[in-house]
Design an enzyme around this catalytic site. Structure first.
Site, PDB file in Angstrom:
ATOM      1  CG  ASP A 138      -1.954  -1.079   1.212  1.00  0.00           C
ATOM      2  OD1 ASP A 138      -2.245  -1.577   0.114  1.00  0.00           O
ATOM      3  OD2 ASP A 138      -2.468  -1.425   2.292  1.00  0.00           O
ATOM      4  CE  LYS A 139       0.486   8.549  -1.542  1.00  0.00           C
ATOM      5  NZ  LYS A 139      -0.451   9.597  -2.002  1.00  0.00           N
TER       6      LYS A 139
END
Length: 312
Positions: A138-139
């Site tokens: 995920d970011k």
């Protein structure tokens, strides 16, 4: 592009057929062997071209010439943002992704991603662009990311992932303290109806298994904990949903926890260690990404607070 791989016949493999040796000992696929057979010098024993049904003797030196055309991400433009390389050889590269950086572009003008930075790094060395990234993060999630440079390596690493030889260990700061301090979470997951980017535990979902180990407790008014984790499966948001399901959501998680807190402005999850076998030599490779500064500062302890063998 071409890549020459080799192996030496040991005494216990005396009398084995060349084709079987290529598959069993050198881990070539049937397609790779088939293509190599028709290449000049494609399959050789002791420097001489041989048929795959021939028998081998102990000490024979076997070579195969493989095509390793890159599966280049055609739409990825180079972006000079800088990356931290943790490990690299001719087939793979492991980099340390900072929190806040996406792994892949999602369209529009989104051109500063890990893939774009890797493209710039590899092209700067005269190599082709990024091939395939194994295990997206995920970011918000920081840590080790594995990228593959050629098709042959990708095939072998995919097989390792299926056989459990390619895996990651994570570190997370969670709210509260898990009880018991070590365990297995085996709960199926599926997307929330109408919300594809949000998951929940449901008996009709896909199987998801997470192993966790309590590593340390954080002395704060609201007790938090440092937890080591390893995944048996790789579902979207698996760690985040599973830890929330036992009453210990990840600190800073806006979807499954309370969201940002002072000192931790993002979901406190870090891909700490990645383990795999070098795709062609079979050598064991284990790479660690240092605990990022924001997590270290929040814990107010050094990254040596846990044993390197403590996490699952």
């Amino acid at each position: 592009m071409e890549k020459r791989v080799s192996g030496i016949v040991e005494k216990e493999d005396e009398g084995i057929r060349l084709g079987h040796f290529l598959r069993k000992n050198m881990h070539l696929t049937k397609n790779e062997i088939s293509r190599a057979k028709f290449r000049q010098g494609g399959i050789c024993v002791n420097g001489e071209r041989r048929k795959v049904n021939g028998l081998l003797k102990a000490g024979d030196f076997v070579e195969a010439l493989l095509e390793t055309e890159d599966e280049v991400s055609k739409g990825v433009e180079a972006f000079e943002g800088g990356i931290t390389v943790l490990y690299e050889d001719q087939d793979v590269v492991v980099v340390d992704k900072p929190s806040g950086l996406k792994v892949h572009p999602t369209g529009g003008t989104d051109d500063d991603t890990l893939a774009n930075r890797l493209a710039a790094y590899l092209r700067g060395k005269g190599e082709d662009s990024v091939i395939r990234i194994f295990g997206r993060l995920d970011k918000d999630t920081s840590g080790a990311v594995l990228a593959v440079k050629n098709r042959g390596a990708a095939v072998r690493l995919e097989r390792q992932r299926e056989q459990g030889q390619l895996f990651k260990s994570y570190l997370a700061i969670v709210e509260g303290t898990p009880e018991p301090g070590e365990g297995k979470i085996d709960k199926p997951l599926r997307p929330v109806p109408g919300q594809r980017n949000r998951m929940y535990v449901d008996t009709e979902g896909k199987r998801a298994v997470t192993y966790y180990t309590l590593l340390d407790e954080v002395p704060r008014p609201e007790k938090d904990s440092l937890v080591g984790l390893r995944l048996e499966t790789g579902r979207t948001h698996q760690i985040r949903v599973h830890m929330a399901s036992i009453g210990c959501p990840l600190l800073g998680d806006p979807l499954y926890g309370k969201g940002a807190v002072q000192g931790m402005e993002r979901t406190a999850l870090h891909a700490w260690r990645i383990h795999f076998l070098q795709p062609f030599t079979g050598e064991e490779v284990q790479v660690e990404a240092p605990l990022p500064e924001d997590m270290r500062l929040f814990l107010s302890i050094s990254s040596d607070c846990f044993s390197k063998n403590a996490a699952p």
